[in-house]
Scaffold this motif. Structure first.
Motif, PDB file in Angstrom:
ATOM      1  N   ILE A 623       0.704  -1.201   0.092  1.00  0.00           N
ATOM      2  CA  ILE A 623       0.071   0.053  -0.123  1.00  0.00           C
ATOM      3  C   ILE A 623       0.640   1.198   0.052  1.00  0.00           C
ATOM      4  CG2 ILE A 623      -1.682   1.242   1.466  1.00  0.00           C
ATOM      5  CD1 ILE A 623      -2.993  -1.346   2.193  1.00  0.00           C
ATOM      6  N   LYS A 624       2.025   1.296   0.776  1.00  0.00           N
ATOM      7  CA  LYS A 624       2.791   2.366   0.948  1.00  0.00           C
ATOM      8  C   LYS A 624       3.572   2.658  -0.518  1.00  0.00           C
ATOM      9  CE  LYS A 624       5.626   2.298   4.192  1.00  0.00           C
ATOM     10  NZ  LYS A 624       6.583   1.812   5.535  1.00  0.00           N
ATOM     11  N   SER A 625       3.785   1.433  -1.429  1.00  0.00           N
ATOM     12  CA  SER A 625       4.478   1.779  -2.539  1.00  0.00           C
ATOM     13  C   SER A 625       3.778   1.879  -3.791  1.00  0.00           C
ATOM     14  CB  SER A 625       5.401   0.359  -2.861  1.00  0.00           C
ATOM     15  OG  SER A 625       4.424  -0.757  -2.696  1.00  0.00           O
ATOM     16  N   ASP A 645     -10.222 -10.541  12.371  1.00  0.00           N
ATOM     17  CA  ASP A 645     -10.125  -9.337  11.557  1.00  0.00           C
ATOM     18  C   ASP A 645      -9.943  -8.052  12.352  1.00  0.00           C
ATOM     19  OD1 ASP A 645     -11.160 -11.047   9.513  1.00  0.00           O
ATOM     20  OD2 ASP A 645     -13.142 -10.651   9.862  1.00  0.00           O
ATOM     21  N   ILE A 646     -10.234  -8.234  13.513  1.00  0.00           N
ATOM     22  CA  ILE A 646      -9.961  -6.580  14.210  1.00  0.00           C
ATOM     23  C   ILE A 646      -8.621  -6.959  14.501  1.00  0.00           C
ATOM     24  CG2 ILE A 646     -10.558  -5.614  16.748  1.00  0.00           C
ATOM     25  CD1 ILE A 646     -13.129  -6.855  16.585  1.00  0.00           C
ATOM     26  N   VAL A 647      -7.980  -7.863  15.064  1.00  0.00           N
ATOM     27  CA  VAL A 647      -6.508  -7.833  15.144  1.00  0.00           C
ATOM     28  C   VAL A 647      -5.595  -7.520  13.918  1.00  0.00           C
ATOM     29  CG1 VAL A 647      -4.443  -9.454  15.680  1.00  0.00           C
ATOM     30  CG2 VAL A 647      -6.603  -9.674  16.907  1.00  0.00           C
ATOM     31  N   PHE A 648      -5.885  -7.917  12.872  1.00  0.00           N
ATOM     32  CA  PHE A 648      -5.285  -7.786  11.609  1.00  0.00           C
ATOM     33  C   PHE A 648      -5.443  -6.349  11.101  1.00  0.00           C
ATOM     34  CE2 PHE A 648      -5.666  -7.132   6.815  1.00  0.00           C
ATOM     35  CZ  PHE A 648      -4.371  -7.469   6.425  1.00  0.00           C
ATOM     36  N   LEU A 649      -6.649  -5.772  11.298  1.00  0.00           N
ATOM     37  CA  LEU A 649      -7.190  -4.319  10.889  1.00  0.00           C
ATOM     38  C   LEU A 649      -6.237  -3.296  11.705  1.00  0.00           C
ATOM     39  CD1 LEU A 649     -10.943  -4.606   9.668  1.00  0.00           C
ATOM     40  CD2 LEU A 649      -8.857  -4.374   8.115  1.00  0.00           C
ATOM     41  N   LYS A 650      -6.320  -3.548  13.066  1.00  0.00           N
ATOM     42  CA  LYS A 650      -5.440  -2.783  14.201  1.00  0.00           C
ATOM     43  C   LYS A 650      -4.126  -2.806  13.808  1.00  0.00           C
ATOM     44  CE  LYS A 650      -8.048  -2.955  18.514  1.00  0.00           C
ATOM     45  NZ  LYS A 650      -8.133  -3.265  19.791  1.00  0.00           N
ATOM     46  N   ASN A 651      -3.388  -3.855  13.520  1.00  0.00           N
ATOM     47  CA  ASN A 651      -2.042  -3.658  12.971  1.00  0.00           C
ATOM     48  C   ASN A 651      -1.761  -3.183  11.619  1.00  0.00           C
ATOM     49  OD1 ASN A 651      -1.235  -5.169  15.297  1.00  0.00           O
ATOM     50  ND2 ASN A 651      -1.687  -7.177  14.155  1.00  0.00           N
ATOM     51  N   LEU A 652      -2.748  -3.305  10.780  1.00  0.00           N
ATOM     52  CA  LEU A 652      -2.619  -2.657   9.470  1.00  0.00           C
ATOM     53  C   LEU A 652      -2.765  -1.059   9.542  1.00  0.00           C
ATOM     54  CD1 LEU A 652      -2.387  -3.146   6.441  1.00  0.00           C
ATOM     55  CD2 LEU A 652      -4.912  -2.987   6.341  1.00  0.00           C
ATOM     56  N   PHE A 653      -3.714  -0.583  10.207  1.00  0.00           N
ATOM     57  CA  PHE A 653      -3.868   0.871  10.368  1.00  0.00           C
ATOM     58  C   PHE A 653      -3.038   1.583  11.260  1.00  0.00           C
ATOM     59  CE2 PHE A 653      -8.390  -0.312   8.924  1.00  0.00           C
ATOM     60  CZ  PHE A 653      -8.223   0.283   7.586  1.00  0.00           C
ATOM     61  N   THR A 654      -2.604   0.801  12.458  1.00  0.00           N
ATOM     62  CA  THR A 654      -1.582   1.547  13.251  1.00  0.00           C
ATOM     63  C   THR A 654      -0.213   1.828  12.577  1.00  0.00           C
ATOM     64  OG1 THR A 654      -2.496   0.106  15.073  1.00  0.00           O
ATOM     65  CG2 THR A 654      -0.385   1.246  15.405  1.00  0.00           C
ATOM     66  N   ARG A 655       0.192   0.798  11.600  1.00  0.00           N
ATOM     67  CA  ARG A 655       1.584   0.936  10.958  1.00  0.00           C
ATOM     68  C   ARG A 655       1.350   1.831  10.215  1.00  0.00           C
ATOM     69  NH1 ARG A 655       3.429  -5.781  10.775  1.00  0.00           N
ATOM     70  NH2 ARG A 655       3.454  -5.976  12.890  1.00  0.00           N
ATOM     71  N   LEU A 656       0.162   2.083   9.281  1.00  0.00           N
ATOM     72  CA  LEU A 656      -0.014   3.133   8.356  1.00  0.00           C
ATOM     73  C   LEU A 656       0.206   4.488   9.025  1.00  0.00           C
ATOM     74  CD1 LEU A 656      -2.699   1.503   5.969  1.00  0.00           C
ATOM     75  CD2 LEU A 656      -0.474   1.858   5.347  1.00  0.00           C
ATOM     76  N   ILE A 664       0.445   9.573   4.421  1.00  0.00           N
ATOM     77  CA  ILE A 664      -1.014   9.225   4.739  1.00  0.00           C
ATOM     78  C   ILE A 664      -2.079   9.746   3.966  1.00  0.00           C
ATOM     79  CG2 ILE A 664      -2.513   9.464   6.731  1.00  0.00           C
ATOM     80  CD1 ILE A 664      -0.376   9.233   8.542  1.00  0.00           C
ATOM     81  N   THR A 665      -1.919  11.208   3.417  1.00  0.00           N
ATOM     82  CA  THR A 665      -2.883  11.803   2.617  1.00  0.00           C
ATOM     83  C   THR A 665      -2.849  11.153   1.274  1.00  0.00           C
ATOM     84  OG1 THR A 665      -0.943  13.184   2.099  1.00  0.00           O
ATOM     85  CG2 THR A 665      -2.571  13.926   3.740  1.00  0.00           C
ATOM     86  N   GLU A 666      -1.729  10.542   0.848  1.00  0.00           N
ATOM     87  CA  GLU A 666      -1.702   9.998  -0.750  1.00  0.00           C
ATOM     88  C   GLU A 666      -2.189   8.534  -0.592  1.00  0.00           C
ATOM     89  OE1 GLU A 666       2.483   9.683  -1.540  1.00  0.00           O
ATOM     90  OE2 GLU A 666       2.620  11.885  -2.351  1.00  0.00           O
ATOM     91  N   ASP A 697      -0.432  10.524  20.505  1.00  0.00           N
ATOM     92  CA  ASP A 697      -1.040  11.913  20.231  1.00  0.00           C
ATOM     93  C   ASP A 697      -0.807  11.902  18.652  1.00  0.00           C
ATOM     94  OD1 ASP A 697      -2.104  12.212  22.654  1.00  0.00           O
ATOM     95  OD2 ASP A 697      -0.087  13.425  23.348  1.00  0.00           O
ATOM     96  N   ALA A 698       0.274  11.721  18.312  1.00  0.00           N
ATOM     97  CA  ALA A 698       0.912  11.863  16.981  1.00  0.00           C
ATOM     98  C   ALA A 698      -0.033  10.896  15.833  1.00  0.00           C
ATOM     99  CB  ALA A 698       2.474  11.577  16.736  1.00  0.00           C
ATOM    100  N   GLU A 699      -0.215   9.688  16.487  1.00  0.00           N
ATOM    101  CA  GLU A 699      -1.085   8.930  15.619  1.00  0.00           C
ATOM    102  C   GLU A 699      -2.364   9.208  15.391  1.00  0.00           C
ATOM    103  OE1 GLU A 699      -0.673   5.118  17.784  1.00  0.00           O
ATOM    104  OE2 GLU A 699       1.493   4.697  16.689  1.00  0.00           O
ATOM    105  N   LEU A 700      -3.060  10.006  16.371  1.00  0.00           N
ATOM    106  CA  LEU A 700      -4.366  10.188  16.459  1.00  0.00           C
ATOM    107  C   LEU A 700      -4.389  11.660  15.685  1.00  0.00           C
ATOM    108  CD1 LEU A 700      -5.371  10.532  20.418  1.00  0.00           C
ATOM    109  CD2 LEU A 700      -6.552   9.052  18.583  1.00  0.00           C
ATOM    110  N   LYS A 701      -3.279  12.529  15.565  1.00  0.00           N
ATOM    111  CA  LYS A 701      -3.324  13.407  14.551  1.00  0.00           C
ATOM    112  C   LYS A 701      -3.335  13.168  13.180  1.00  0.00           C
ATOM    113  CE  LYS A 701      -0.737  17.683  13.375  1.00  0.00           C
ATOM    114  NZ  LYS A 701       0.818  18.327  13.744  1.00  0.00           N
TER     115      LYS A 701
END
Length: 710
Positions: A623-625, A645-656, A664-666, A697-701
Motif C-alpha cells: 500500500i505504501k508503494s 479481523d479486528i487484530v489484523f485491521l488494528k495492526n494494519l492501520f496502526t502501522r500506516l 498518509i494523505t496519498e 497523540d501523533a497517531e491521533l493527529k
C-alpha cells in the motif's frame, strides 16, 4: 295551282306517319342529321389527305393495301350515311380499323410519339449493373400499346357519332335486320383488312424485335462499363498494384497524428483485408524508413507520431510486424556508430526511445545502446547519451536499477581518465546523477510532453496490452544467422556451447525444501528454486522471465512468492520487492496479486500469528508503494468483524498511521474519487471504536488527517 300543291302536300303528310311527329322531335332529328353530315365531311377530308403522301411513297411501300383500306373506309361511311344510326358494335369495329390505319401511317411516315418522362432507376439496380432493365420494360410496353395521341381528333369524332347513335337507338328499335347485315359486312371487311395489314407488317415486326435485342445488349454493356470503369488519373494509369498500395499507405502515414490515429488504424484495417498481409507490412515498413531514416535532424513530434503508429500496429497485428523494422534499425545503428552521416544516428536512437516509452521493446536494447556509446565516448556520443537520459532516464531507472548502477560505474571510470572536461560532459554528469537520485527537478531542460501525449493517445485508442519484446541488440543483429526466437513458429538455431548459459541445476536441499512446501508441479518447483537461489529481486525477476512461462503459468509466480513471504520466520522485504517488480511490469500480475490478497482476507482464521504478522507487513509495504490501494479491503464486512479481523485491521492501520503526513494523505486520498462509500464509512467507524484509545497523540493527529481525506 298553288292551292292544289298545298293540298297534295297536306294529303301526303296525312298519309306518311313520319311527318306526324311534333315539331320538337323533327327539329331534333334534323340536328342529328346535320351532325352526321359534318362528321362524314371531316372523315372524308382526313382520309383524303394521306393520298397525296401515299403517292410519293409508292416506290418503297405497298399502295394497294393503303387504297384498299381507304376504299373500305369510304364504303363504311357511305353505308353509315344511308342509315340514320350506327350501333355500338359498328363504332367499335370502325375504331379498330382506324387505329390500325393510323398505326400503319405512323410507321411509314416515321412519326414518333412523345417520350415519357424518364423514371429514376433505383440505386440497388445500378449497383448490380441492372440499370437497363426498367428502360427495356418501358420500351416493350410502349410498342405493344396502340398510339392514341396522334388520333385524338379522329377518335373524338367517332365518339360523338357513337353517342348520337346510341341516343337515336334508344328511341328507334325498328331496323334490327339492317343492323345485323351491316355488322356482318363490317366484320368480314375487318378480317380481310387484318390479313392484308399483317402481311405488310410481319417484316417490320421482325426488324423491330432484332433492333430491341441489339439495344438490350448494348445497354447491358454500357451499364457494366459504367458500374466497373472509373476515371483513373494519367499519372496512375501505368502503375502496378504494389505501387498503388504504396501510394495509399504513404498518404495514410503522412496524415497520421494523435488526433486521427483511430481513423488511420481503421483505414489500415481495410487495407489488410483487401491485400496480402506481407505486401502491406513491407510497404508500411518501407514508407516509415523513408520518412524517418534521414541524415538531417528529424522533428521530435513527427518521429513520435510515426513510432506511435508502429507501436499501435505491432500491438494489433503482433511481433511479426515490428520485428523486421527493429532488425533494420539495429543494422543501421551498427553501421552508423562506426561511420557516421549527419544526424541519422540521432534519429535511430530517438526511434528506439519512443518505442521503449510505448513498451514495444524492453530496456535491454536501451542499455545495449548506452554501452555502445560509452565505449567510444566522443562529443557526438555525449549528445546522444544526454538525449537518452533526459527523455527516458527515469523510466529505465524504474525498469532496471541494477543496470543503471553499472552504467554510472562505467561513466565514473571514464570521467577519471578525462583530463579536460567539456561543458557538455559536466552537463551529462549532472543529468545522470539526477536520474540516479530520482530528482526530476535537477535534470536540465527536462521536457517529457511528447512522450506523455503519445502514451495517452496509445492507451485511449489501443485497448490491448503492448508486446514488450524482451530482446537485446545482439539478438536483432544475429537474427538472420541464428533465427528469431521471439516469433512464434520461427526457426532458431540456439546458442552455441560457449554462449549457452548454465542450466538451472538446483541443489538437492532446495529441491527437498520445495517438496516440503507442497510445490507439487514442475512450474512451482522452478519458481520456488529460482526465488530461493537468486541474489536479489532483480536477478530473480530476470531468471523467472527466462523460464518462458505462458498465460496461466504466470499466476504461479505470485502464488509461490506470497506463500514464501508468509512462511518466513520473520518478515523478509525481498519477497515484497519481487511482487512489486512483477506488478510494475504487467497489469496481469497486479490483478493476480489482488485476487491472492482477497483469498487470504476472506480466510484470516486459517492464518497463525506468524503468518498474519508477515501478511500485515506485506500489505503495508504494497500500500505504501502504491502497488495496491486500500480498496482491497472492500471484501471485509466491517459490520460483522470477527476477532481475527479486528487484530489484523488494528495492526494494519496502526502501522500506516505511523508514517508521514504526506504519505498518509496519498494513501487514504486514493479512495476519495472511488464509489466505495460503505468501505469509507466502515474504516471511519473502525478507527473511532477500535483504534482511538490505543493510539498516541501523533497517531491521533494522523488519524484525523486520514479521515479528512475521504
Amino acid at each position: 295551282m298553288g292551292a292544289n300543291r298545298k293540298n297534295q302536300q297536306s294529303t301526303m303528310k296525312s298519309k306518311n306517319p313520319k311527318f306526324e311527329l311534333n315539331r320538337k322531335k323533327v327539329r331534333k332529328q334534323k340536328k342529328q342529321e346535320k351532325k352526321l353530315k359534318r362528321c362524314q365531311h371531316r372523315t372524308l377530308q382526313y382520309t383524303e389527305e394521306p393520298k397525296k403522301t401515299t403517292a410519293k411513297i409508292t416506290k418503297y411501300t405497298e399502295p394497294h393495301c393503303i387504297v384498299s383500306i381507304q376504299s373500305q373506309e369510304q364504303e363504311i361511311f357511305k353505308n353509315a350515311s344511308k342509315t340514320t344510326r350506327i350501333s355500338k358494335d359498328e363504332a367499335d369495329i370502325a375504331n379498330k380499323i382506324e387505329d390500325r390505319i393510323i398505326k400503319d401511317m405512323e410507321k411509314r411516315l416515321g412519326f414518333r410519339r412523345k417520350a415519357k418522362k424518364e423514371e429514376k432507376v433505383p440505386s440497388s439496380l445500378q449497383y448490380d449493373g441492372l440499370g437497363f432493365v426498367l428502360s427495356y420494360r418501358d420500351d416493350t410496353s410502349n410498342t405493344s400499346q396502340p398510339p392514341s395521341e396522334s388520333g385524338d381528333s379522329f377518335s373524338a369524332m367517332l365518339s360523338d357519332v357513337e353517342d348520337s347513335n346510341v341516343l337515336s337507338s334508344g328511341t328507334e328499335m325498328d331496323d334490327e335486320k339492317v343492323e345485323s347485315d351491316t355488322v356482318d359486312v363490317l366484320q368480314a371487311e375487318a378480317e380481310e383488312s387484318d390479313v392484308e395489314i399483317s402481311k405488310s407488317t410481319d417484316s417490320d415486326m421482325c426488324n423491330s424485335e432484332n433492333e430491341l435485342k441489339q439495344r438490350v445488349d448494348v445497354e447491358k454493356e454500357n451499364s457494366n462499363a459504367k458500374s466497373t470503369s472509373l476515371y483513373v488519373p494519367v499519372h496512375l494509369r501505368n502503375l502496378s498494384s504494389d505501387d498503388l498500395l504504396r501510394r495509399k499507405i504513404k498518404g495514410l502515414i503522412n496524415r497520421v497524428s494523435t488526433s486521427n490515429l483511430k481513423q488511420i488504424l481503421e483505414n489500415f484495417h481495410s487495407l489488410y483485408l483487401e491485400n496480402p498481409r506481407a505486401c502491406v507490412n513491407s510497404a508500411v515498413l518501407g514508407c516509415v524508413k523513408e520518412a524517418c531514416m534521414v541524415k538531417t535532424s528529424m522533428p521530435a513530434r513527427l518521429c513520435a507520431e510515426h513510432m506511435l503508429l508502429m507501436a499501435s500496429l505491432s500491438t494489433i497485428i503482433g511481433a511479426e510486424f515490428i520485428s523486421p523494422f527493429l532488425e533494420s534499425l539495429s543494422e543501421e545503428f551498427e553501421k552508423e556508430i562506426n561511420d557516421r552521416h549527419g544526424k541519422l544516428l540521432n534519429n535511430i536512437v530517438a526511434m528506439f526511445c519512443y518505442l521503449y516509452s510505448l513498451k514495444t521493446i524492453s530496456c535491454v536494447i536501451i542499455f545495449d545502446i548506452v554501452k555502445k556509446h560509452l565505449q567510444i565516448f566522443s562529443e557526438h556520443d555525449l549528445e546522444i547519451l544526454l538525449y537518452i537520459f533526459k527523455s527516458i532516464g527515469i523510466d529505465i531507472r524504474k525498469s532496471d536499477p541494477q543496470a543503471l548502477k553499472d552504467i554510472i560505474h562505467c561513466v565514473n571510470e571514464k570521467s577519471s581518465s578525462i583530463v579536460q572536461k567539456s561543458s557538455r560532459f559536466t552537463w551529462f554528469i549532472e543529468t545522470i546523477t539526477a536520474v540516479k537520485n530520482n530528482n526530476i527537478k535537477k535534470i536540465p531542460n527536462f521536457d517529457k510532453s511528447d512522450i506523455v501525449e503519445i502514451q495517452k493517445c496509445y492507451k485511449a485508442v489501443v485497448k490491448e496490452q503492448p508486446i514488450n519484446l524482451q530482446i537485446s541488440l545482439q539478438d536483432l543483429l544475429d537474427a538472420k544467422v541464428k533465427g528469431r526466437w521471439w516469433l512464434v513458429g520461427a526457426a532458431w538455431v540456439g546458442n552455441t556451447a560457449e554462449e549457452r548459459p548454465e542450466v538451472n541445476r538446483f541443489d538437492s536441499r532446495i529441491l527437498n525444501l520445495a517438496k516440503k512446501n507442497h510445490m507439487n508441479t514442475q512450474v512451482r518447483k522452478d519458481i520456488f528454486c529460482t526465488l530461493i537461489s537468486s541474489e536479489d529481486y532483480v536477478h530473480c525477476y530476470e531468471r523467472i522471465i527466462k523460464l518462458g512461462l505462458k498465460n496461466k503459468q504466470e499466476r504461479e509466480v505470485i502464488y509461490v512468492t506470497m506463500t514464501c513471504a508468509l512462511k518466513c520466520k520473520s518478515y523478509n522485504q525481498y519477497y515484497t520487492n519481487v511482487i512489486k517488480k512483477f506488478c510494475d511490469t504487467s497489469k496481469n500480475y497486479q490483478i493476480t496479486t489482488q485476487f491472492s490478497i482477497w483469498d487470504r482476507l476472506k480466510d484470516l482464521k486459517s492464518l497463525n500469528n506468524r503468518k498474519m504478522s508477515n501478511f500485515c507487513e506485506l500489505m503495508v509495504s504494497l500500500i505504501k508503494s502504491k502497488t495496491m490501494s486500500l480498496s482491497v479491503l472492500k471484501v471485509i464486512n466491517f459490520v460483522e468483524v470477527g476477532g481475527e479481523d479486528i487484530v489484523f485491521l488494528k495492526n494494519l492501520f496502526t502501522r500506516l498511521l505511523r508514517e508521514s503526513e504526506i504519505l498518509i494523505t496519498e494513501v487514504f486520498g486514493r479512495l476519495q474519487g472511488l464509489p466505495l462509500d460503505s468501505l469509507k464509512n466502515g474504516i471511519k467507524v473502525f478507527m473511532k471504536h477500535f483504534l482511538k484509545n490505543d493510539l498516541s497523540d501523533a497517531e491521533l493527529k494522523n488519524m484525523k488527517i486520514a479521515m479528512k481525506c475521504f
